[in-house]
Design a protein around this motif. Sequence first.
Motif, PDB file in Angstrom:
ATOM      1  N   ALA A 163      34.981  13.385  32.274  1.00 29.14           N
ATOM      2  CA  ALA A 163      35.215  14.317  33.381  1.00 29.14           C
ATOM      3  C   ALA A 163      36.438  15.177  33.117  1.00 29.14           C
ATOM      4  N   VAL A 164      37.497  14.575  32.607  1.00 29.02           N
ATOM      5  CA  VAL A 164      38.719  15.330  32.299  1.00 29.02           C
ATOM      6  C   VAL A 164      38.447  16.341  31.202  1.00 29.02           C
ATOM      7  N   GLU A 165      37.710  15.946  30.193  1.00 32.98           N
ATOM      8  CA  GLU A 165      37.386  16.876  29.101  1.00 32.98           C
ATOM      9  C   GLU A 165      36.558  18.045  29.614  1.00 32.98           C
ATOM     10  N   GLN A 166      35.593  17.768  30.492  1.00 35.57           N
ATOM     11  CA  GLN A 166      34.775  18.836  31.071  1.00 35.57           C
ATOM     12  C   GLN A 166      35.639  19.785  31.890  1.00 35.57           C
ATOM     13  N   LEU A 167      36.556  19.243  32.668  1.00 37.51           N
ATOM     14  CA  LEU A 167      37.447  20.092  33.469  1.00 37.51           C
ATOM     15  C   LEU A 167      38.348  20.951  32.587  1.00 37.51           C
ATOM     16  N   ARG A 168      38.799  20.405  31.472  1.00 37.60           N
ATOM     17  CA  ARG A 168      39.618  21.198  30.540  1.00 37.60           C
ATOM     18  C   ARG A 168      38.819  22.364  29.962  1.00 37.60           C
ATOM     19  N   VAL A 169      37.567  22.093  29.615  1.00 30.61           N
ATOM     20  CA  VAL A 169      36.710  23.151  29.074  1.00 30.61           C
ATOM     21  C   VAL A 169      36.498  24.235  30.128  1.00 30.61           C
ATOM     22  N   GLU A 170      36.200  23.828  31.359  1.00 34.64           N
ATOM     23  CA  GLU A 170      35.965  24.797  32.427  1.00 34.64           C
ATOM     24  C   GLU A 170      37.224  25.593  32.758  1.00 34.64           C
ATOM     25  N   ALA A 171      38.382  24.953  32.694  1.00 31.33           N
ATOM     26  CA  ALA A 171      39.630  25.650  33.000  1.00 31.33           C
ATOM     27  C   ALA A 171      39.960  26.690  31.933  1.00 31.33           C
ATOM     28  N   GLY A 172      39.501  26.466  30.707  1.00 34.91           N
ATOM     29  CA  GLY A 172      39.805  27.385  29.620  1.00 34.91           C
ATOM     30  C   GLY A 172      38.879  28.585  29.525  1.00 34.91           C
ATOM     31  N   LEU A 173      37.844  28.664  30.369  1.00 37.23           N
ATOM     32  CA  LEU A 173      36.901  29.779  30.308  1.00 37.23           C
ATOM     33  C   LEU A 173      37.508  31.050  30.882  1.00 37.23           C
ATOM     34  N   ASP A 174      37.201  32.172  30.253  1.00 34.31           N
ATOM     35  CA  ASP A 174      37.587  33.461  30.811  1.00 34.31           C
ATOM     36  C   ASP A 174      36.605  33.814  31.913  1.00 34.31           C
ATOM     37  N   ARG A 175      37.118  34.209  33.045  1.00 36.09           N
ATOM     38  CA  ARG A 175      36.256  34.518  34.184  1.00 36.09           C
ATOM     39  C   ARG A 175      36.384  35.994  34.531  1.00 36.09           C
ATOM     40  N   MET A 176      35.261  36.560  34.977  1.00 40.28           N
ATOM     41  CA  MET A 176      35.257  37.954  35.399  1.00 40.28           C
ATOM     42  C   MET A 176      35.770  38.030  36.833  1.00 40.28           C
ATOM     43  N   GLN A 177      36.260  39.196  37.204  1.00 38.83           N
ATOM     44  CA  GLN A 177      36.690  39.385  38.574  1.00 38.83           C
ATOM     45  C   GLN A 177      35.479  39.341  39.491  1.00 38.83           C
ATOM     46  N   VAL A 178      35.640  38.712  40.636  1.00 37.34           N
ATOM     47  CA  VAL A 178      34.525  38.545  41.564  1.00 37.34           C
ATOM     48  C   VAL A 178      34.040  39.891  42.083  1.00 37.34           C
ATOM     49  N   SER A 179      34.942  40.812  42.340  1.00 38.22           N
ATOM     50  CA  SER A 179      34.528  42.096  42.903  1.00 38.22           C
ATOM     51  C   SER A 179      33.638  42.858  41.928  1.00 38.22           C
ATOM     52  N   VAL A 180      33.951  42.810  40.659  1.00 44.42           N
ATOM     53  CA  VAL A 180      33.142  43.496  39.652  1.00 44.42           C
ATOM     54  C   VAL A 180      31.791  42.816  39.526  1.00 44.42           C
ATOM     55  N   THR A 181      31.790  41.506  39.453  1.00 43.06           N
ATOM     56  CA  THR A 181      30.551  40.768  39.295  1.00 43.06           C
ATOM     57  C   THR A 181      29.661  40.929  40.524  1.00 43.06           C
ATOM     58  N   GLY A 182      30.236  40.867  41.699  1.00 42.95           N
ATOM     59  CA  GLY A 182      29.461  41.023  42.927  1.00 42.95           C
ATOM     60  C   GLY A 182      28.839  42.394  43.037  1.00 42.95           C
ATOM     61  N   ARG A 183      29.603  43.404  42.684  1.00 43.15           N
ATOM     62  CA  ARG A 183      29.097  44.778  42.727  1.00 43.15           C
ATOM     63  C   ARG A 183      27.932  44.950  41.750  1.00 43.15           C
ATOM     64  N   ASP A 184      28.080  44.389  40.554  1.00 39.31           N
ATOM     65  CA  ASP A 184      27.002  44.470  39.567  1.00 39.31           C
ATOM     66  C   ASP A 184      25.755  43.727  40.038  1.00 39.31           C
ATOM     67  N   LEU A 185      25.951  42.596  40.683  1.00 34.24           N
ATOM     68  CA  LEU A 185      24.825  41.814  41.177  1.00 34.24           C
ATOM     69  C   LEU A 185      24.067  42.557  42.274  1.00 34.24           C
ATOM     70  N   VAL A 186      24.790  43.166  43.191  1.00 32.81           N
ATOM     71  CA  VAL A 186      24.156  43.930  44.262  1.00 32.81           C
ATOM     72  C   VAL A 186      23.390  45.112  43.680  1.00 32.81           C
ATOM     73  N   GLN A 187      23.990  45.803  42.729  1.00 29.83           N
ATOM     74  CA  GLN A 187      23.336  46.953  42.107  1.00 29.83           C
ATOM     75  C   GLN A 187      22.065  46.516  41.376  1.00 29.83           C
ATOM     76  N   PHE A 188      22.119  45.413  40.651  1.00 33.94           N
ATOM     77  CA  PHE A 188      20.946  44.908  39.935  1.00 33.94           C
ATOM     78  C   PHE A 188      19.825  44.558  40.916  1.00 33.94           C
ATOM     79  N   CYS A 189      20.175  43.874  42.004  1.00 36.23           N
ATOM     80  CA  CYS A 189      19.162  43.482  42.995  1.00 36.23           C
ATOM     81  C   CYS A 189      18.511  44.698  43.631  1.00 36.23           C
ATOM     82  N   GLN A 190      19.287  45.712  43.921  1.00 39.07           N
ATOM     83  CA  GLN A 190      18.727  46.918  44.529  1.00 39.07           C
ATOM     84  C   GLN A 190      17.812  47.654  43.552  1.00 39.07           C
TER      85      GLN A 190
END
Length: 72
Positions: A17-44
């Motif tokens: 579990a600790v190893e999995q959390l370390r892997v997840e913490a090290g991931l680069d994440r996109m900004q939510v506003s950019v991702t949400g906007r892209d998702l809405v545009q794709f759905c439309q």
Amino acid sequence: MSGKVCSSVSVAQARRAVEQLRVEAGLDRMQVSVTGRDLVQFCQQHSRSDALLSGVPASANPFKDKKPCVLL
């Protein structure tokens, strides 16, 4: 003896579990506003071809029964 087995299993689970959390913490994440906007545009853009929104024509539905079920 069973106490040692249980504790070693729980320690191994905790380490995984600790190893999995370390892997997840090290991931680069996109900004939510950019991702949400892209998702809405794709759905439309794809809403007309989405079978969940527009439905499946009866002629193209492979899961539709060919004949009704008849019980004897």
